[in-house]
Design an enzyme around this catalytic site. Structure first.
Site, PDB file in Angstrom:
ATOM      1  N   HIS A 173      50.002  36.822  -9.073  1.00 35.39           N
ATOM      2  CA  HIS A 173      51.318  36.393  -9.542  1.00 35.39           C
ATOM      3  C   HIS A 173      51.237  35.554 -10.826  1.00 35.39           C
ATOM      4  O   HIS A 173      50.643  34.514 -10.758  1.00 35.39           O
ATOM      5  CB  HIS A 173      51.817  35.609  -8.410  1.00 35.39           C
ATOM      6  CG  HIS A 173      51.386  36.122  -6.831  1.00 35.39           C
ATOM      7  ND1 HIS A 173      52.311  36.846  -6.244  1.00 35.39           N
ATOM      8  CD2 HIS A 173      50.593  35.660  -6.180  1.00 35.39           C
ATOM      9  CE1 HIS A 173      51.801  36.964  -4.905  1.00 35.39           C
ATOM     10  NE2 HIS A 173      50.510  36.265  -4.965  1.00 35.39           N
ATOM     11  N   PHE A 174      52.181  35.938 -11.703  1.00 39.60           N
ATOM     12  CA  PHE A 174      52.326  34.942 -12.787  1.00 39.60           C
ATOM     13  C   PHE A 174      50.957  34.357 -13.497  1.00 39.60           C
ATOM     14  O   PHE A 174      51.027  33.321 -13.828  1.00 39.60           O
ATOM     15  CB  PHE A 174      53.247  33.545 -12.332  1.00 39.60           C
ATOM     16  CG  PHE A 174      54.571  33.996 -11.538  1.00 39.60           C
ATOM     17  CD1 PHE A 174      55.715  34.384 -12.631  1.00 39.60           C
ATOM     18  CD2 PHE A 174      54.582  33.995 -10.290  1.00 39.60           C
ATOM     19  CE1 PHE A 174      56.766  34.884 -11.786  1.00 39.60           C
ATOM     20  CE2 PHE A 174      55.781  34.469  -9.558  1.00 39.60           C
ATOM     21  CZ  PHE A 174      56.993  34.935 -10.429  1.00 39.60           C
TER      22      PHE A 174
END
Length: 266
Positions: A173-174
């Protein structure tokens, strides 16, 4: 102490040759382009696969060939556990990989393993080698010269360039990874960023207890050994090496240099 075997178990990694002839673990990054340019990408062709244009329909990669998804039923199950399944006219296609409609491929130097899922909205620039049962999730950006082992995750809003993932490494994630290596079972918390370029001119210098070592690399992110974990919103400075089983705590910036095995960086 700085060789690849001090950071990774190379036994099950299909691309261990990338570290041959190197005295230091970052030699794998130095060899990455040459290694990937030597691979065969000729199987990755299909009339519906247009350079830089989002796919209009799903494509199936099976038996080293891209196929139309016409007549196929896809079960979107746990990819990392090998449960992605594809049926064509009721007949199973064991080990088939799926490239969803909406994926953008730039350049066709792509290799896919078995049971790979590339989700809609991701963008992949070749060369890229994506190992068995790996997930490239929606919104991922693979910027070229990226190589993954088996059961890896390149997740939503994660950008990766010129990097290596060992088996079971996950950046879910991210995250941002440039010029970096993730060891077996390494896991990045959401928002982890690997800085890879010094503000000042010159190569990245590695800090060790024996003094500075010139890595020979202008761009050098982080190398995480097997089972290293990073917490959410953590950051590494250029030239950060974390030994196996290390932990980088959430909201923490790791200093450049060598961090020993099992260290907790706070």
């Amino acid at each position: 102490m700085l060789e690849a075997a001090s950071f990774f178990d190379l036994t099950e990694f299909d691309h261990k040759k990338i570290f041959q002839g190197t005295d230091a673990v970052w030699g794998g990054l130095i060899n990455l382009k040459t290694y990937m340019n030597s691979q065969d990408y000729s199987a990755f062709k299909h009339e519906e696969l247009l350079d830089g244009v989002p796919l209009k329909n799903h494509l199936i990669y099976y038996n080293n060939c891209l196929h139309s998804s016409k007549g196929c039923a896809i079960s979107w199950d746990n990819v990392g556990k090998g449960k992605l399944s594809v049926l064509r006219d009721g007949q199973p296609l064991p080990g088939a990989s799926v490239i969803m409609a909406g994926v953008v491929i730039m350049g066709q130097k792509i290799q896919l393993g078995k049971g790979v899922m590339i989700e809609s909205g991701s963008l992949i620039k070749g060369p890229a080698i994506i190992g068995d049962h790996t997930e490239v999730r929606q919104g991922a950006y693979i910027r070229g010269y990226c190589l993954t082992g088996k059961r890896c995750v390149i997740g939503h809003a994660t950008e990766v360039k010129h990097s290596i993932f060992f088996n079971d490494a996950k950046a879910g994630h991210f995250a941002y990874l440039g010029d970096s290596i993730l060891g077996n079972d390494a896991n990045l918390g959401a928002g982890t960023k690997f800085a890879n370029l010094r503000f000042l001119p010159g190569n990245v210098q590695l800090r060790t207890d024996k003094g500075l070592i010139d890595t020979g690399l202008r761009k050098f992110g982080a190398i995480l050994g097997d089972r290293v974990q990073t917490g959410c919103n953590s950051v590494t400075n250029p030239g950060t090496l974390i030994g196996p089983d290390g932990i980088l705590m959430p909201n923490t910036t790791a200093d450049s240099g060598l961090h020993p095995s099992k260290k907790i960086i706070r």
